[in-house]
Scaffold this motif. Sequence first.
Motif, PDB file in Angstrom:
ATOM      1  N   ILE A  24       9.699 -19.785  32.128  1.00  0.00           N
ATOM      2  CA  ILE A  24      10.274 -21.128  31.976  1.00  0.00           C
ATOM      3  C   ILE A  24      11.745 -21.003  31.591  1.00  0.00           C
ATOM      4  N   ALA A  25      12.042 -20.124  30.656  1.00  0.00           N
ATOM      5  CA  ALA A  25      13.430 -19.904  30.225  1.00  0.00           C
ATOM      6  C   ALA A  25      14.288 -19.430  31.396  1.00  0.00           C
ATOM      7  N   ALA A  26      13.750 -18.527  32.217  1.00  0.00           N
ATOM      8  CA  ALA A  26      14.506 -18.012  33.364  1.00  0.00           C
ATOM      9  C   ALA A  26      14.830 -19.132  34.352  1.00  0.00           C
ATOM     10  N   LEU A  27      13.889 -20.032  34.560  1.00  0.00           N
ATOM     11  CA  LEU A  27      14.135 -21.161  35.466  1.00  0.00           C
ATOM     12  C   LEU A  27      15.191 -22.107  34.901  1.00  0.00           C
ATOM     13  N   ILE A  28      15.052 -22.455  33.620  1.00  0.00           N
ATOM     14  CA  ILE A  28      16.045 -23.350  33.007  1.00  0.00           C
ATOM     15  C   ILE A  28      17.429 -22.721  33.086  1.00  0.00           C
ATOM     16  N   ASP A  29      17.525 -21.433  32.764  1.00  0.00           N
ATOM     17  CA  ASP A  29      18.819 -20.746  32.798  1.00  0.00           C
ATOM     18  C   ASP A  29      19.412 -20.770  34.210  1.00  0.00           C
ATOM     19  N   ALA A  30      18.573 -20.540  35.211  1.00  0.00           N
ATOM     20  CA  ALA A  30      19.044 -20.552  36.602  1.00  0.00           C
ATOM     21  C   ALA A  30      19.528 -21.945  36.994  1.00  0.00           C
ATOM     22  N   ALA A  88      18.200 -29.676  43.928  1.00  0.00           N
ATOM     23  CA  ALA A  88      16.780 -29.598  43.554  1.00  0.00           C
ATOM     24  C   ALA A  88      16.642 -29.763  42.047  1.00  0.00           C
ATOM     25  N   ALA A  89      15.651 -30.527  41.619  1.00  0.00           N
ATOM     26  CA  ALA A  89      15.447 -30.769  40.187  1.00  0.00           C
ATOM     27  C   ALA A  89      14.353 -29.863  39.638  1.00  0.00           C
ATOM     28  N   LEU A  90      14.614 -29.297  38.482  1.00  0.00           N
ATOM     29  CA  LEU A  90      13.598 -28.557  37.729  1.00  0.00           C
ATOM     30  C   LEU A  90      12.948 -29.534  36.764  1.00  0.00           C
ATOM     31  N   VAL A  91      11.619 -29.654  36.839  1.00  0.00           N
ATOM     32  CA  VAL A  91      10.876 -30.553  35.960  1.00  0.00           C
ATOM     33  C   VAL A  91      10.058 -29.679  35.006  1.00  0.00           C
ATOM     34  N   ALA A 140       1.819 -29.217  47.318  1.00  0.00           N
ATOM     35  CA  ALA A 140       2.916 -28.413  46.799  1.00  0.00           C
ATOM     36  C   ALA A 140       2.853 -27.019  47.404  1.00  0.00           C
ATOM     37  N   ARG A 141       3.966 -26.324  47.317  1.00  0.00           N
ATOM     38  CA  ARG A 141       4.011 -24.915  47.703  1.00  0.00           C
ATOM     39  C   ARG A 141       3.990 -24.102  46.418  1.00  0.00           C
ATOM     40  N   VAL A 142       3.008 -23.232  46.271  1.00  0.00           N
ATOM     41  CA  VAL A 142       2.886 -22.416  45.069  1.00  0.00           C
ATOM     42  C   VAL A 142       3.785 -21.194  45.217  1.00  0.00           C
ATOM     43  N   VAL A 143       4.629 -20.980  44.210  1.00  0.00           N
ATOM     44  CA  VAL A 143       5.672 -19.955  44.273  1.00  0.00           C
ATOM     45  C   VAL A 143       5.738 -19.190  42.951  1.00  0.00           C
ATOM     46  N   THR A 144       6.557 -18.132  42.945  1.00  0.00           N
ATOM     47  CA  THR A 144       6.796 -17.369  41.719  1.00  0.00           C
ATOM     48  C   THR A 144       8.187 -17.675  41.174  1.00  0.00           C
ATOM     49  N   THR A 145       8.340 -17.461  39.900  1.00  0.00           N
ATOM     50  CA  THR A 145       9.637 -17.661  39.245  1.00  0.00           C
ATOM     51  C   THR A 145      10.716 -16.796  39.888  1.00  0.00           C
ATOM     52  N   GLN A 146      10.406 -15.540  40.139  1.00  0.00           N
ATOM     53  CA  GLN A 146      11.396 -14.633  40.702  1.00  0.00           C
ATOM     54  C   GLN A 146      11.897 -15.129  42.050  1.00  0.00           C
ATOM     55  N   ASP A 147      10.976 -15.565  42.916  1.00  0.00           N
ATOM     56  CA  ASP A 147      11.384 -16.065  44.229  1.00  0.00           C
ATOM     57  C   ASP A 147      12.276 -17.299  44.109  1.00  0.00           C
ATOM     58  N   PHE A 185       5.725 -25.275  43.050  1.00  0.00           N
ATOM     59  CA  PHE A 185       4.908 -25.157  41.838  1.00  0.00           C
ATOM     60  C   PHE A 185       5.018 -23.719  41.345  1.00  0.00           C
ATOM     61  N   ALA A 186       5.830 -23.501  40.319  1.00  0.00           N
ATOM     62  CA  ALA A 186       6.118 -22.151  39.820  1.00  0.00           C
ATOM     63  C   ALA A 186       4.960 -21.672  38.941  1.00  0.00           C
ATOM     64  N   LEU A 187       3.961 -21.092  39.573  1.00  0.00           N
ATOM     65  CA  LEU A 187       2.675 -20.810  38.927  1.00  0.00           C
ATOM     66  C   LEU A 187       2.771 -19.875  37.724  1.00  0.00           C
ATOM     67  N   ASP A 188       3.711 -18.933  37.746  1.00  0.00           N
ATOM     68  CA  ASP A 188       3.827 -18.005  36.613  1.00  0.00           C
ATOM     69  C   ASP A 188       4.746 -18.528  35.515  1.00  0.00           C
ATOM     70  N   ALA A 189       5.245 -19.762  35.677  1.00  0.00           N
ATOM     71  CA  ALA A 189       6.064 -20.408  34.643  1.00  0.00           C
ATOM     72  C   ALA A 189       5.281 -21.553  34.023  1.00  0.00           C
ATOM     73  N   MET A 190       3.989 -21.324  33.830  1.00  0.00           N
ATOM     74  CA  MET A 190       3.106 -22.323  33.213  1.00  0.00           C
ATOM     75  C   MET A 190       1.867 -21.614  32.697  1.00  0.00           C
ATOM     76  N   HIS A 191       1.110 -22.317  31.883  1.00  0.00           N
ATOM     77  CA  HIS A 191      -0.169 -21.758  31.424  1.00  0.00           C
ATOM     78  C   HIS A 191      -1.133 -22.886  31.139  1.00  0.00           C
ATOM     79  N   THR A 192      -2.407 -22.484  30.986  1.00  0.00           N
ATOM     80  CA  THR A 192      -3.441 -23.442  30.601  1.00  0.00           C
ATOM     81  C   THR A 192      -4.440 -22.751  29.683  1.00  0.00           C
TER      82      THR A 192
END
Length: 195
Positions: free
Chosen positions: A35-41, A7-10, A180-187, A143-150
Amino acid sequence: MEIKENAALVVVDVQKGFEHASWGRRDNPDAEWNIAALIDAWQGTGRPVVFVRHDSRQEGSPLEPGTEGNAFKEVVEERRGKGPGPELLVTKTVNSAFYGEPDLDAWLSGQGVRQLVIAGIQTNMCNETTARMGGNLGYEVLFALDAMHTFDLEGPFGWRRTAEELTRATAVSLHGGGFARVVTTQDVVEAAGAA
């Protein structure tokens, strides 16, 4: 939730220019941490990571090439090139990362990738557009909703919506519309580690 081994992280447009006051009030102060937690994972498991940079053609834009604002925020810059897995830099001048250079779809296809996790800036702009196109192209998009902002935004007829309202609208549209499936970073991080 299953996260594929490839799976690719974009990571979309995590650039210093989004700290400029002209954008106004933002939501989700934890976005960069997630975002950092996702990149690290992703780097920790050798999965592919795509970093996307917006090179604005608008003169005076906080994201204009050659300016400090065009550069990645430290949370991204200090992690680029650190993982053992495949990594790609895509530059774009429009909302979708699929309309950048090099061709994202071709690169993902070459890696055998069919599942994407999207994070970055802005939720309802480049992230949402990239997610919709990914869905249209047949990718399974998370779609990692808590790893983004607007940011708060004014539209037609004097309508104004807060960043939080726009985030919820994006989540409902993408998830409810099947893009997309909206998800959390932790999950996502937990599922990526379990794979």
